[in-house]
Design a protein around this motif. Structure first.
Motif, short mmCIF file in Angstrom:
data_model
loop_
_atom_site.label_atom_id
_atom_site.label_comp_id
_atom_site.label_asym_id
_atom_site.label_seq_id
_atom_site.Cartn_x
_atom_site.Cartn_y
_atom_site.Cartn_z
N LEU B 490 -50.82 -0.88 -31.39
CA LEU B 490 -51.82 0.10 -31.80
C LEU B 490 -51.54 1.48 -31.21
O LEU B 490 -52.02 2.48 -31.73
N GLY B 491 -50.79 1.50 -30.10
CA GLY B 491 -50.51 2.77 -29.45
C GLY B 491 -51.69 3.30 -28.65
O GLY B 491 -51.89 4.50 -28.54
N ILE B 492 -52.51 2.39 -28.15
CA ILE B 492 -53.61 2.81 -27.27
C ILE B 492 -53.42 2.14 -25.91
O ILE B 492 -52.68 1.17 -25.80
N PRO B 493 -54.09 2.67 -24.87
CA PRO B 493 -53.88 2.08 -23.53
C PRO B 493 -54.35 0.63 -23.45
O PRO B 493 -55.35 0.26 -24.10
N TYR B 494 -53.65 -0.15 -22.63
CA TYR B 494 -53.98 -1.55 -22.35
C TYR B 494 -55.45 -1.71 -21.99
O TYR B 494 -56.12 -2.64 -22.42
N GLU B 495 -55.96 -0.77 -21.20
CA GLU B 495 -57.34 -0.88 -20.71
C GLU B 495 -58.36 -0.77 -21.83
O GLU B 495 -59.53 -1.11 -21.66
N LYS B 496 -57.94 -0.26 -22.98
CA LYS B 496 -58.88 -0.11 -24.10
C LYS B 496 -59.04 -1.42 -24.89
O LYS B 496 -59.82 -1.48 -25.85
N ILE B 497 -58.26 -2.42 -24.51
CA ILE B 497 -58.28 -3.68 -25.26
C ILE B 497 -59.00 -4.74 -24.44
O ILE B 497 -58.83 -4.82 -23.23
N ARG B 498 -59.79 -5.55 -25.09
CA ARG B 498 -60.32 -6.73 -24.42
C ARG B 498 -60.04 -7.94 -25.30
O ARG B 498 -60.46 -8.00 -26.45
N THR B 499 -59.31 -8.88 -24.74
CA THR B 499 -58.97 -10.09 -25.47
C THR B 499 -59.85 -11.23 -25.01
O THR B 499 -59.99 -11.46 -23.80
N ILE B 500 -60.46 -11.93 -25.94
CA ILE B 500 -61.26 -13.10 -25.57
C ILE B 500 -60.77 -14.33 -26.32
O ILE B 500 -60.13 -14.24 -27.36
N VAL B 501 -61.07 -15.48 -25.71
CA VAL B 501 -60.71 -16.77 -26.30
C VAL B 501 -61.94 -17.30 -27.03
O VAL B 501 -62.99 -17.51 -26.42
N ALA B 502 -61.81 -17.49 -28.32
CA ALA B 502 -62.97 -17.83 -29.14
C ALA B 502 -63.27 -19.32 -29.13
O ALA B 502 -62.37 -20.15 -28.90
N ASP B 503 -64.53 -19.66 -29.41
CA ASP B 503 -64.87 -21.06 -29.63
C ASP B 503 -64.50 -21.44 -31.06
O ASP B 503 -64.09 -20.59 -31.86
N THR B 504 -64.68 -22.70 -31.39
CA THR B 504 -64.18 -23.20 -32.68
C THR B 504 -64.99 -22.70 -33.87
O THR B 504 -64.55 -22.87 -35.01
#
Lengths: 287, 747, 158
Positions: B490-504
């Motif tokens: 995306l070309g944006i800073p790492y800190e701007k991203i939040r990755t979560i693990v989803a439920d089913t």
């Protein structure tokens, strides 16, 4: 299960002696709580002795030290006087379990748990240490080696508890050492072990010695012939080989998940000769 | 060129080492693992387990247990159906014994009660009448005619007639003329190897919290490597619709393959359904060892021919694996991987699976490969000793490379083995002097790596931040790697991203976290989901600018006109586009779904220095270096972590870890006291050298790195010990009693 | 089983709880007080995941009875950070990637802190032996040792 933190030794003894069901003494708890967890024991009464005055004291006495039954490995390891006089006793005790276990475990507990592989016991036997026992009939003193009766069994009568262990005074040039064999570097139960205590003569030869072996019989073995072999020598390689052989000769181990008869028999001798060398060097370094 | 294939690029963020997003939670004790959740009205469950290695269950009387105050439900196999599908039936039977208890620790009943104490008390009131049967726990014994039959009628069609009924599977791989190959050899060595079963040894015992309501809806909170696969299995066993069962993966305290399979989760759901209340079920460490995991044991014969100048002329391996009381095909992977490191004219591997009265095998980091490669790499090492040849140079001489027809069939694309071997050869470790009783071991290792079903959803928030929703539990820093790849694309800073693990219920199906697939496949899907979002953002910019969307491209986190003819507009950043998204067509998100292929195999080379105490047989690892091809190391710290962790698990396997069975068929060491995983004082630092030979099948060249690291240490350690003491060690673990015995036999 | 009332101090704050005589301190922390940072990996003192300090001594809370906590001072992972300021060890673990799954991390942090309070400048070997009772299955310990040493250096400099 009932939990009582006894306030005096008499109260602890009265509770234990007067109880009809299964009762257990709680000192460091590092064996008892494991047994509770597994369901191996289901006591009706647990008597905590740590709050009894004196139980956590280390007191100089007659040139030696009296060590309260609730003194932990960490506490003993920080006591400069005991470490200087009986380094082998301290190192044996301090090998039990992890740092965390050392924060709780006690020598008296290791003794009364009566495992043939208890790391505190061989050095105590080699040291000719004396346990003070309090019971319904008052106090008595008993050599350490007379307390274990077999795996998990002691000679203590109902209601009796160990209240302290006495480490005697030593001549100037004397020391001790303890070694055990374990597959890893930490966290294992001894597969074979040896505690050696010796006194040097003026000429640097061994004047007297006591050798005790762990995990190679139902109780700790006092290896008298091995001690005789090293007396009068300066622990040359040939003497040490004969000492190791004398140790192996008296081993009566079992084969189990931790080691075979052959392996335990051989390594008990190896541990003994190496411990003797360490004790000898420690004693020789003293003036 | 396919869209997802590798394109050389200069990375701005991938390859850096930012802090992991779940770091603070995990260093403050806030992260929620399997056993950390509670629910209103929650009951506590305990499982009753067979004390016998093999026994027919004649009857189970639960009346007294049910009558105990506080007990709300008791279940046995009678509370479950009998699935038609053989795989599913095995999974269920492993969770709850039906007809026969097949191993020491096999579940036979379970209780849910208001307190753990009541549940424990109730277990004692369940009366199980067993008819004890003869048992067999050793694979070689189980293959003999007349051995106790673990399960009858389970052999696959590929097993020749006349063998023990315990033999369930046979496989064969390879090519070329073996006889001709061996005839060309100047020397042939054939050795028999044996390895004990080992456990993944994750520190977090399996745990779950199940809640089934009277309307048929259910929630399952569980430590798992794959919430979707757990849903599939649990829903099928419980007869539920997938949509009604929502599975949420807790933080996971280690898995290593061991948490890719249900063990007690269907039981917890059944108890909850019966009791009408939430049920928490946490295994004890003893139960973890007796009834989850472990990996296969092996008995192997390896034969290799070599010319005096080090060329391997033929290789053959016969592998007999046992993964406990149920059929499995793990030996396929062992048989395929055995000779994968070599470019051979003649190679053949034969695999057999045999059932024993031990718990059902689960995947353990590169399942099957460490064993067969241990055998092969040991014999290669012995041949090098025989001819006085350098073991790394011999491996280089025979190494598989791009275009090699692999020992298991496919022709290799670009692979990193030779580069990895050359790095090892040039490393100071390899030329460092050794002392008395010390030896240096070398081994290659290989793992296939998998891709698989994956989907990712990426949402662009109106404040210019981005959420990535993925479906694979983060077992060792993957949220950081996924965030890095999203940030890069995306070309944006790492800190701007939040990755979560989803439920089913929040995302499409994702395969389990296994096969070293997450950074590869979820990374790939994340990059593609980002590209999807980028296309949409370019379209929005085009709309704002009133130009064709084809005339907009994405550069450094902003939409820009593609060339002078497109018009002259200042770049519009992601944040600027997102801020006005409501006016340009609504929310912006990117999605990608794939059954990913092209994972790209991975090779590693390990160097191990060991000193042996000749009087006790104790081995001490003095120095250890791991060389591994990562394709592209997205977050190098966590790549190193995988290499180090894999190496140490392998060292444990080689030196001390083993399932020890008594004559009664009971597991003797179901605890961390006597199942001896390495402790910190056992080890030196584990040095790492990351090679980056791009995987042609990933946009950034990523290869999985999780599993390869456990493959070489068995042989690297065994070769080091064997060279240190001058005796070839052919049995794992090389525990001190075994090593001392070998030393004494040598004299 | 008759419950016992216990008054104690946890992370500097007074705490009261009731427990059964056979309940461990770990059970109490996790199930009665909601302090689930200490983990049960074995329940037998072999893994160290439940490490806390009691009166300044590092212990496995699975090997302490809840009843023994009367009048004690207990510190857990939840009390390690100063509000939102992480302890240098906590920061070092994140920065050095010293955790993968993180289940052993609370116990290791508590144990490492206890060491550095006693010995601010441990050798790698002293550190490895001190932490031998804290099992980690993910990292191979390498990055844990480096992180503790980095934090120790920072703390000595501060």
């Amino acid at each position: 299960m009932q939990y009582v933190a006894a306030k005096t030794a008499d109260e602890a003894v009265a509770l234990l002696a007067g109880h009809s069901g299964m009762a257990r003494v709680l000192a460091g708890g590092t064996d008892l709580l494991v047994q509770l967890k597994s369901g191996m024991v289901e006591p009706d009464l647990v008597v905590d002795i740590k709050r009894i005055p004196g139980m956590k004291d280390i007191t100089p006495e007659a040139g030696g030290f009296r060590i309260g039954a609730a003194v932990s490995g960490a506490e003993l390891g920080e006591h400069a006087g005991v470490c200087a006089l009986w380094p082998g006793v301290v190192e044996g005790f301090n090998l039990i379990g992890s740092t965390q276990v050392q924060g709780r475990a006690t020598m008296a507990g290791n003794l009364c748990n009566a495992s043939p592989a208890g790391d505190a016991v061989p050095s105590l036997v080699a040291a000719d240490a004396i346990a003070r026992i309090h019971g319904p009939n008052g106090s008595r003193d008993c050599p350490i080696g007379d307390i274990p009766a077999g795996p998990g069994r002691t000679t203590l009568a109902k209601g009796e508890i160990v209240t302290s262990i006495f480490l005697p005074a030593r001549p100037a040039r004397a020391s001790d050492a303890y070694l055990r064999f374990i597959p890893r570097t930490e966290m294992d139960i001894a597969v074979a072990s040896a505690g050696v205590s010796l006194v040097l003569a003026a000429d640097g030869a061994v004047a007297s010695a006591r050798v005790a072996l762990g995990a190679v019989a139902p109780t700790v073995l006092l290896a008298e012939e091995a001690a005789r072999v090293i007396v009068g020598t300066k622990l040359d390689d040939d003497t040490l080989a004969r000492m190791a052989a004398a140790c192996s000769a008296i081993c009566k181990p079992i084969t189990d998940k931790r080691g075979t008869i052959e392996f335990r028999t051989k390594t008990a001798g190896v541990m003994a000769k190496r411990a003797a060398r360490i004790a000898y060097d420690r004693a020789g370094a003293k003036t | 060129m396919a869209l997802d294939s590798y394109q050389k690029r200069t990375f701005k963020q991938v390859g850096t080492r930012p802090n992991r997003p779940d770091g603070v939670d995990k260093v403050t004790g806030r992260a929620m693992y399997g056993a950390d959740a509670t629910a209103p009205g929650m009951l506590h469950a305990k499982v009753l387990r067979s004390p016998h290695a093999h026994a027919r269950i004649v009857s189970i009387d639960t009346a007294a247990a049910e009558a105990l105050p506080g007990v709300k439900a008791v279940v046995t196999a009678a509370d479950f159906g009998v699935p038609e599908d053989a795989f599913l039936r095995d999974v269920q039977d492993h969770c709850m014994a039906r007809e026969k208890a097949l191993y020491d620790g096999h579940a036979v009943a379970a209780v849910a009660a208001t307190t753990l104490a009541a549940a424990k008390a109730a277990l004692k009131l369940i009366k199980v009448q067993y008819e004890v049967l003869p048992h067999v726990t050793d694979a070689d014994e189980a293959m003999k005619p007349g051995a106790p039959v673990v399960q009858a009628g389970r052999a696959y069609e590929n097993v020749p007639a006349g063998m023990s009924e315990n033999v369930t599977h046979h496989c064969e791989f390879g090519h070329g003329d073996l006889d001709a190959g061996f005839a060309k050899a100047d020397h042939i060595i054939e050795r028999h190897f044996k390895t004990a079963a080992t456990h993944q040894g994750y520190i977090e015992p399996n745990a779950c919290l199940a809640s089934v309501t009277s309307d048929g809806k259910a929630e399952l909170w569980v430590c798992t490597q794959g919430q979707f696969f757990y849903r599939t299995l649990c829903a099928a066993i419980l007869g539920m619709e997938a949509s009604q069962l929502r599975v949420t993966a807790s933080e996971i305290g280690g898995g290593f393959g061991g948490k890719t399979m249900v063990y007690m989760e269907p039981v917890a759901l059944a108890l909850s359904r019966k009791a009408g209340r939430p049920v928490k079920l946490v295994l004890t460490r003893d139960e973890v060892f007796r009834a989850t995991g472990p990996t296969v044991s092996s008995s192997m014969d390896v034969k290799i021919g070599m010319t005096k100048d080090g060329r391997i002329t033929a290789g053959q391996a016969v592998l007999r694996y046992s993964g406990g009381a149920f059929p499995n095909t793990t030996v396929d992977m062992g048989a395929q991987a055995a000779f994968a490191a070599y470019d051979l004219d003649a190679v053949r591997t034969f695999g057999w699976n045999v059932m024993t009265n031990r718990p059902k095998e689960s995947a353990y980091r590169a399942p099957g490969a460490p064993l067969s490669i241990y055998g092969v790499e040991s014999v290669v090492d012995e041949l090098c000793q025989h001819f006085g040849l350098d073991p790394l140079k011999v491996r280089l001489l025979n190494a598989a490379t791009e275009g090699t027809k692999s020992s298991y069939g496919p022709t290799f694309p670009a692979i990193g083995l030779k580069a990895t071997l050359e790095a090892a050869l040039a490393h100071p470790h390899y030329s460092a002097p050794l002392g008395t009783n010390q030896g240096r071991g070398v081994s290659c290792g290989f793992w296939f790596n998998f891709g698989g079903n994956t989907c990712v959803s990426l949402s662009v928030n109106t404040d210019g931040t981005v959420g990535v929703t993925e479906g694979n539990p983060d077992i060792g820093g993957s949220r950081a790697s996924i965030s890095l790849m999203a940030a890069e694309e995306l070309g944006i800073p790492y800190e701007k991203i939040r990755t979560i693990v989803a439920d089913t219920s929040s995302l499409g199906y994702n395969d389990v976290t296994d096969g070293s697939r997450v950074t590869f496949a979820v990374g790939l899907a994340t990059i593609k989901a980002a590209r999807d979002a980028i296309r949409k953002m370019c379209s929005r910019a085009a709309k704002i600018w009133g130009i064709d969307e084809e005339a907009v491209e994405w550069v450094d986190g902003a939409a820009v006109p593609a060339g002078p003819n497109a018009g002259k507009f200042p770049p519009m950043t992601l944040a600027e586009i997102a801020a006005v998204s409501a006016e340009t067509g609504g929310p912006i998100s990117g999605h990608y779904e794939v059954n990913a292929d092209g994972a790209g195999v991975s090779f590693g080379v390990h160097l191990c220095d060991i000193e042996v105490d000749p009087e006790t047989g104790a081995s001490k690892v003095l120095r250890y270096t791991v060389f591994q091809d990562a394709g592209k190391a997205v977050h190098p710290s966590y790549v190193e972590g995988q290499m180090q962790g894999g190496a140490v698990q392998g060292i444990g396997w080689a030196l001390n870890e083993e399932y020890i069975y008594g004559a009664d068929g009971k597991l003797q060491n179901p605890g961390f006291l006597d199942y001896r995983i390495p402790v910190s004082s056992d080890l030196p630092m584990i040095d790492t050298v990351i090679l980056e030979i791009p995987n042609p099948g990933h946009p950034y060249g990523v290869r999985g790195v999780g599993e390869t690291g456990i493959v070489p240490p068995l042989a690297a350690t065994a070769n080091a010990v064997s060279r240190a003491v001058g005796v070839r060690m052919t049995e794992l673990p090389m525990s001190p009693p075994k090593l001392l015995k070998a030393l004494e036999a040598k004299g | 089983m008759k419950t016992i009332h216990v008054s104690t101090t946890i992370n500097g704050d007074p705490a009261e709880f009731i427990c059964t005589p056979d309940e461990t301190l770990l059970d109490v922390l996790r199930n009665r007080l909601g302090l689930t940072g200490a983990k049960e990996g074995c329940g037998t003192g072999d893994c160290g995941a439940c490490s806390v300090t009691v009166n300044g001594r590092l212990v496995c809370s699975c090997l302490v009875l809840g009843a023994e906590a009367q009048d004690a001072e207990i510190s857990t992972i939840e009390g390690m950070a100063d509000a939102d300021t992480l302890h240098p060890l906590q920061r070092a673990f994140i920065e050095h990637a010293a955790l993968q799954c993180g289940i052993c991390t609370p116990g290791i942090l508590v144990a490492a802190k206890a060491l550095l309070e006693k010995n601010p400048d441990p050798s790698d070997e002293e550190l490895r032996y001190w932490l031998a009772g804290n099992l980690c299955r993910c990292t191979g310990y390498d990055k844990i040792i480096r992180a503790v040493q980095a934090a120790a250096a920072e703390m000595r400099g501060a």
